[in-house]
Scaffold this active site. Structure first.
Site, short mmCIF file in Angstrom:
data_model
loop_
_atom_site.label_atom_id
_atom_site.label_comp_id
_atom_site.label_asym_id
_atom_site.label_seq_id
_atom_site.Cartn_x
_atom_site.Cartn_y
_atom_site.Cartn_z
N PRO A 2 0.77 -1.13 -0.04
CG PRO A 2 -0.47 -1.59 1.75
CD PRO A 2 0.42 -2.01 1.20
CD GLU A 3 4.92 2.53 -2.48
OE1 GLU A 3 5.27 3.59 -2.98
OE2 GLU A 3 5.73 1.58 -2.64
CE LYS A 51 4.18 5.35 2.14
NZ LYS A 51 5.27 4.25 2.51
CG ASN A 162 11.61 0.16 -0.12
OD1 ASN A 162 12.34 1.31 -0.12
ND2 ASN A 162 11.88 -1.06 0.17
NE ARG A 247 17.51 -1.13 7.69
CZ ARG A 247 18.19 -1.31 8.53
NH1 ARG A 247 17.72 -1.62 9.73
NH2 ARG A 247 19.38 -0.75 8.69
#
Length: 257
Positions: A2-3, A51, A162, A247
């Site tokens: 989910p972005e 978000k 990401n 990350r």
């Protein structure tokens, strides 16, 4: 994952199904708000901020963040759910629909007047009506960290996760470890806004323009596979101190320098 585009579509679906209706069922299955009951209140609408998902009910806001695995589903009253009940964290029902929140990490219920305490820190959102590209670019340029980390910081620009960070940096030919102060952030922000706006109408986002499974990304999730442009093996590494999968990044050592 989910972005911003996923949350945007979710908010639009919930808004279309629930706005203007009275709450007939309200069940939050998280300890700190488990006793709350907004039955009888009118749902004013649903909106996305980066978000973050904001469901406005009466004079309250039900705030949720999907994190890595969360999702909202819509059902007709009495319709069988397609997921285990123990995964459900929230149910907001009307006479026509039930919105069911599954595997949602963050849920809060606050007075709408206090909403900015939760989302006021966010940077400009490319999917919002008040998108401010210049401010987003300026915030990125002032960030002393790597561009990958700076792009994920929702205080700089809201909505990119990401997958977007990895793909946008590939498309701009930027190594993820490059200091943000050395990047043409205006061009990066412009590309990001155009890309996420194109994807907000797609159920399955794509960065390559191809919608077939396994062909939608240039580098994300493709570690040790050949670059679609030059054939060099894609690399995978970590950036920053985020304990989640945010990350992890991917890049082509030939195309990104």
């Amino acid at each position: 994952m989910p972005e911003g585009d996923t949350v945007f579509r979710t908010a639009r679906r919930l808004d279309e199904a629930l706005a203007g209706h009275e709450v007939t069922r309200f069940d939050l299955r998280v300890p700190h708000v488990a006793t709350a009951d907004l039955t009888g209140a009118t749902i004013r609408g649903c909106a996305a901020r980066g978000k973050h998902l904001l469901l406005h009910i009466g004079d309250h806001t039900l705030h949720s963040h999907l994190r890595m695995d969360g999702a909202w589903f819509l059902y007709r009253p009495g319709e069988r759910w397609r997921h285990p009940a123990f995964k459900v964290r929230a149910i907001v029902g009307t006479t026509t629909h039930e919105a069911v929140g599954v595997d949602i990490a963050d849920i809060e219920l606050i007075p709408t007047r206090d909403e900015e305490q939760i989302v006021g820190h966010l940077g400009p959102d490319p999917l919002s009506d008040d998108w401010d590209a210049a401010t987003a670019a300026a915030r990125l340029s002032a960030d002393a960290r790597s561009i990958h980390v700076a792009l994920l910081d929702q205080r700089n620009v809201a909505g990119f996760g990401n997958e977007y960070a990895a793909e946008l940096l590939f498309l701009r030919g930027i190594l993820p470890t490059t200091p943000a102060t050395e990047v043409d952030t205006a061009a990066l922000v412009d590309l990001g806004a155009r890309t996420i706006r194109a994807n907000r109408e797609r159920v399955d986002r794509t960065f390559t323009g191809v919608n077939r499974p396994g062909r939608t990304t240039w580098v994300y999730g493709r570690a040790n596979r050949p670059c679609r442009r030059c054939g060099t093996l894609i690399r995978r590494g970590e950036q920053g101190a985020d304990p989640t999968r945010e990350r992890i990044t991917f890049w082509c050592p030939s195309c990104q320098r």
